[in-house]
Design a protein around this motif. Structure first.
Motif, PDB file in Angstrom:
ATOM      1  N   VAL A  75       0.829  -1.209   0.000  1.00  0.00           N
ATOM      2  CA  VAL A  75       0.000   0.000   0.000  1.00  0.00           C
ATOM      3  C   VAL A  75       0.863   1.258   0.000  1.00  0.00           C
ATOM      4  CG1 VAL A  75      -1.976  -1.147   1.063  1.00  0.00           C
ATOM      5  CG2 VAL A  75      -0.313   0.029   2.529  1.00  0.00           C
ATOM      6  N   ARG A  76       2.022   1.213   0.637  1.00  0.00           N
ATOM      7  CA  ARG A  76       2.920   2.370   0.587  1.00  0.00           C
ATOM      8  C   ARG A  76       3.394   2.619  -0.842  1.00  0.00           C
ATOM      9  NH1 ARG A  76       5.541   5.140   4.196  1.00  0.00           N
ATOM     10  NH2 ARG A  76       7.467   5.007   2.981  1.00  0.00           N
ATOM     11  N   ALA A  77       3.656   1.534  -1.574  1.00  0.00           N
ATOM     12  CA  ALA A  77       4.072   1.677  -2.971  1.00  0.00           C
ATOM     13  C   ALA A  77       2.962   2.301  -3.817  1.00  0.00           C
ATOM     14  CB  ALA A  77       4.474   0.309  -3.540  1.00  0.00           C
ATOM     15  N   ALA A  78       1.711   2.140  -3.368  1.00  0.00           N
ATOM     16  CA  ALA A  78       0.569   2.717  -4.087  1.00  0.00           C
ATOM     17  C   ALA A  78       0.285   4.144  -3.644  1.00  0.00           C
ATOM     18  CB  ALA A  78      -0.669   1.845  -3.876  1.00  0.00           C
ATOM     19  N   GLY A  79       1.104   4.680  -2.730  1.00  0.00           N
ATOM     20  CA  GLY A  79       0.925   6.056  -2.295  1.00  0.00           C
ATOM     21  C   GLY A  79       0.068   6.231  -1.060  1.00  0.00           C
ATOM     22  N   VAL A  80      -0.250   5.132  -0.380  1.00  0.00           N
ATOM     23  CA  VAL A  80      -1.027   5.233   0.856  1.00  0.00           C
ATOM     24  C   VAL A  80      -0.129   5.765   1.968  1.00  0.00           C
ATOM     25  CG1 VAL A  80      -2.326   3.938   2.592  1.00  0.00           C
ATOM     26  CG2 VAL A  80      -2.557   3.359   0.168  1.00  0.00           C
ATOM     27  N   ARG A  81      -0.657   6.681   2.753  1.00  0.00           N
ATOM     28  CA  ARG A  81       0.133   7.335   3.796  1.00  0.00           C
ATOM     29  C   ARG A  81       0.157   6.465   5.055  1.00  0.00           C
ATOM     30  NH1 ARG A  81      -1.273  13.454   4.560  1.00  0.00           N
ATOM     31  NH2 ARG A  81       0.736  13.323   5.613  1.00  0.00           N
ATOM     32  N   HIS A  82       0.966   5.446   4.997  1.00  0.00           N
ATOM     33  CA  HIS A  82       1.147   4.539   6.136  1.00  0.00           C
ATOM     34  C   HIS A  82       2.585   4.674   6.614  1.00  0.00           C
ATOM     35  CE1 HIS A  82       1.647   0.909   8.515  1.00  0.00           C
ATOM     36  NE2 HIS A  82       0.331   0.785   8.524  1.00  0.00           N
ATOM     37  N   PRO A  83       2.826   4.594   7.930  1.00  0.00           N
ATOM     38  CA  PRO A  83       4.203   4.709   8.422  1.00  0.00           C
ATOM     39  C   PRO A  83       5.147   3.702   7.757  1.00  0.00           C
ATOM     40  CG  PRO A  83       2.669   4.806  10.246  1.00  0.00           C
ATOM     41  CD  PRO A  83       1.854   4.468   9.026  1.00  0.00           C
ATOM     42  N   ARG A  84       6.393   4.155   7.539  1.00  0.00           N
ATOM     43  CA  ARG A  84       7.419   3.339   6.885  1.00  0.00           C
ATOM     44  C   ARG A  84       7.908   2.242   7.829  1.00  0.00           C
ATOM     45  NH1 ARG A  84      13.290   4.658   7.072  1.00  0.00           N
ATOM     46  NH2 ARG A  84      12.535   6.341   8.407  1.00  0.00           N
ATOM     47  N   LEU A  85       8.100   1.042   7.293  1.00  0.00           N
ATOM     48  CA  LEU A  85       8.677  -0.061   8.055  1.00  0.00           C
ATOM     49  C   LEU A  85      10.197   0.048   8.071  1.00  0.00           C
ATOM     50  CD1 LEU A  85       6.569  -3.113   6.812  1.00  0.00           C
ATOM     51  CD2 LEU A  85       6.409  -1.981   9.035  1.00  0.00           C
ATOM     52  N   HIS A  86      10.802  -0.369   9.186  1.00  0.00           N
ATOM     53  CA  HIS A  86      12.256  -0.381   9.307  1.00  0.00           C
ATOM     54  C   HIS A  86      12.760  -1.817   9.236  1.00  0.00           C
ATOM     55  CE1 HIS A  86      12.934   3.849  10.676  1.00  0.00           C
ATOM     56  NE2 HIS A  86      11.654   3.736  10.963  1.00  0.00           N
ATOM     57  N   PRO A  87      13.788  -2.087   8.451  1.00  0.00           N
ATOM     58  CA  PRO A  87      14.379  -3.431   8.452  1.00  0.00           C
ATOM     59  C   PRO A  87      15.272  -3.623   9.669  1.00  0.00           C
ATOM     60  CG  PRO A  87      15.562  -2.022   6.922  1.00  0.00           C
ATOM     61  CD  PRO A  87      14.420  -1.203   7.455  1.00  0.00           C
ATOM     62  N   ASP A  88      15.421  -4.875  10.096  1.00  0.00           N
ATOM     63  CA  ASP A  88      16.341  -5.160  11.197  1.00  0.00           C
ATOM     64  C   ASP A  88      17.770  -5.236  10.668  1.00  0.00           C
ATOM     65  OD1 ASP A  88      16.616  -7.665   9.974  1.00  0.00           O
ATOM     66  OD2 ASP A  88      15.478  -8.737  11.506  1.00  0.00           O
ATOM     67  N   ALA A  89      18.707  -5.617  11.515  1.00  0.00           N
ATOM     68  CA  ALA A  89      20.122  -5.622  11.123  1.00  0.00           C
ATOM     69  C   ALA A  89      20.400  -6.565   9.963  1.00  0.00           C
ATOM     70  CB  ALA A  89      20.989  -5.995  12.337  1.00  0.00           C
ATOM     71  N   ALA A  90      19.540  -7.581   9.805  1.00  0.00           N
ATOM     72  CA  ALA A  90      19.709  -8.531   8.703  1.00  0.00           C
ATOM     73  C   ALA A  90      18.913  -8.140   7.468  1.00  0.00           C
ATOM     74  CB  ALA A  90      19.315  -9.935   9.160  1.00  0.00           C
ATOM     75  N   GLY A  91      18.239  -6.996   7.516  1.00  0.00           N
ATOM     76  CA  GLY A  91      17.465  -6.538   6.364  1.00  0.00           C
ATOM     77  C   GLY A  91      16.053  -7.081   6.300  1.00  0.00           C
ATOM     78  N   ARG A  92      15.598  -7.755   7.363  1.00  0.00           N
ATOM     79  CA  ARG A  92      14.243  -8.344   7.370  1.00  0.00           C
ATOM     80  C   ARG A  92      13.240  -7.351   7.943  1.00  0.00           C
ATOM     81  NH1 ARG A  92      16.709 -13.359  10.592  1.00  0.00           N
ATOM     82  NH2 ARG A  92      17.046 -11.532  11.918  1.00  0.00           N
ATOM     83  N   LEU A  93      12.039  -7.349   7.382  1.00  0.00           N
ATOM     84  CA  LEU A  93      10.979  -6.478   7.888  1.00  0.00           C
ATOM     85  C   LEU A  93      10.257  -7.096   9.080  1.00  0.00           C
ATOM     86  CD1 LEU A  93       9.439  -5.061   4.595  1.00  0.00           C
ATOM     87  CD2 LEU A  93      11.060  -3.969   6.144  1.00  0.00           C
ATOM     88  N   VAL A  94      10.284  -8.419   9.184  1.00  0.00           N
ATOM     89  CA  VAL A  94       9.702  -9.116  10.329  1.00  0.00           C
ATOM     90  C   VAL A  94      10.846  -9.677  11.165  1.00  0.00           C
ATOM     91  CG1 VAL A  94       8.235 -11.018  11.107  1.00  0.00           C
ATOM     92  CG2 VAL A  94       7.590  -9.692   9.080  1.00  0.00           C
ATOM     93  N   HIS A  95      10.875  -9.298  12.429  1.00  0.00           N
ATOM     94  CA  HIS A  95      11.940  -9.716  13.333  1.00  0.00           C
ATOM     95  C   HIS A  95      11.364 -10.658  14.382  1.00  0.00           C
ATOM     96  CE1 HIS A  95      15.836  -9.346  15.294  1.00  0.00           C
ATOM     97  NE2 HIS A  95      15.212  -9.184  16.451  1.00  0.00           N
TER      98      HIS A  95
END
Length: 204
Positions: A75-95
């Motif tokens: 949805v962020r890629a579609a322009g929806v104003r949702h907070p940005r996710l942060h990757p962890d130290a390994a680059g994963r969005l789910v920790h």
């Protein structure tokens, strides 16, 4: 709130772990957010920097966290104003930490219309609808998460709570169920929607 039936780990230790894993340095403060009843949401701040840590409840299916991260990304890629996710130290969005899955996202400044105790104005409502249209534009078929309050589950829910309803409430619910019985569900279009677009879920 983060009750023991949702979270089975030490929140102070979890916050320390997240700070190290996500590079949140300096003196920290944190607090549990009152929003959300299925998971535990923790606000962590260090100076002017802040994030929200969404800790998924232990009884949630393991795939829900990945589903959530994927939908937010889409949805962020579609322009929806949702907070940005942060990757962890390994680059994963789910920790993963101590048996829990979590995602870390920016804090969204603002207040909900529920907190403001007023409906959106004409321009604000137009912005909400514009965001809903952007959500509808996303070509996604996410795996359903069971919600007893969802429209599709209204009929079995009504049977469960029938004895607790007043006469007037039973009449109103009965009318809705009768209307739903006449709907040709297979003929309806299927799109990704925000299924809980309430005053408490819209930040100004």
């Amino acid at each position: 709130m983060c009750s023991s039936d949702l979270i089975r780990t030490s929140l102070p230790r979890l916050v320390d772990h997240v700070a190290e894993e996500y590079g949140i340095g300096g003196e920290r403060t944190w607090s549990v957010l009152a929003t959300g009843y299925e998971d535990c949401n923790v606000e962590v701040r260090a100076g002017t920097f802040g994030v929200v840590v969404k800790v998924f409840a232990v009884d949630r299916p393991q795939w829900v966290a990945d589903r959530t991260a994927d939908l937010i990304t889409r949805v962020r890629a579609a322009g929806v104003r949702h907070p940005r996710l942060h990757p962890d130290a390994a680059g994963r969005l789910v920790h993963e930490y101590d048996g829990h899955q979590l995602v870390v996202m920016d804090i969204a400044p603002g207040r909900t219309f529920y907190d403001l105790e007023r409906p959106p104005g004409e321009a604000e409502l137009a912005a909400v609808v514009e965001q809903a249209v952007r959500i509808h534009s996303v070509d996604a078929r996410p795996r359903p998460v069971f919600d007893p309050w969802a429209i599709a589950n209204l009929m079995p829910l009504a049977k469960q709570v029938c004895e607790s309803l007043s006469v007037e409430q039973r009449r109103l619910v009965g009318r809705v169920i009768a209307e739903m019985a006449g709907i040709d569900w297979a003929s309806l279009p299927e799109r990704l929607i925000h299924a809980d677009l309430t005053a408490g879920n819209v930040l100004l």
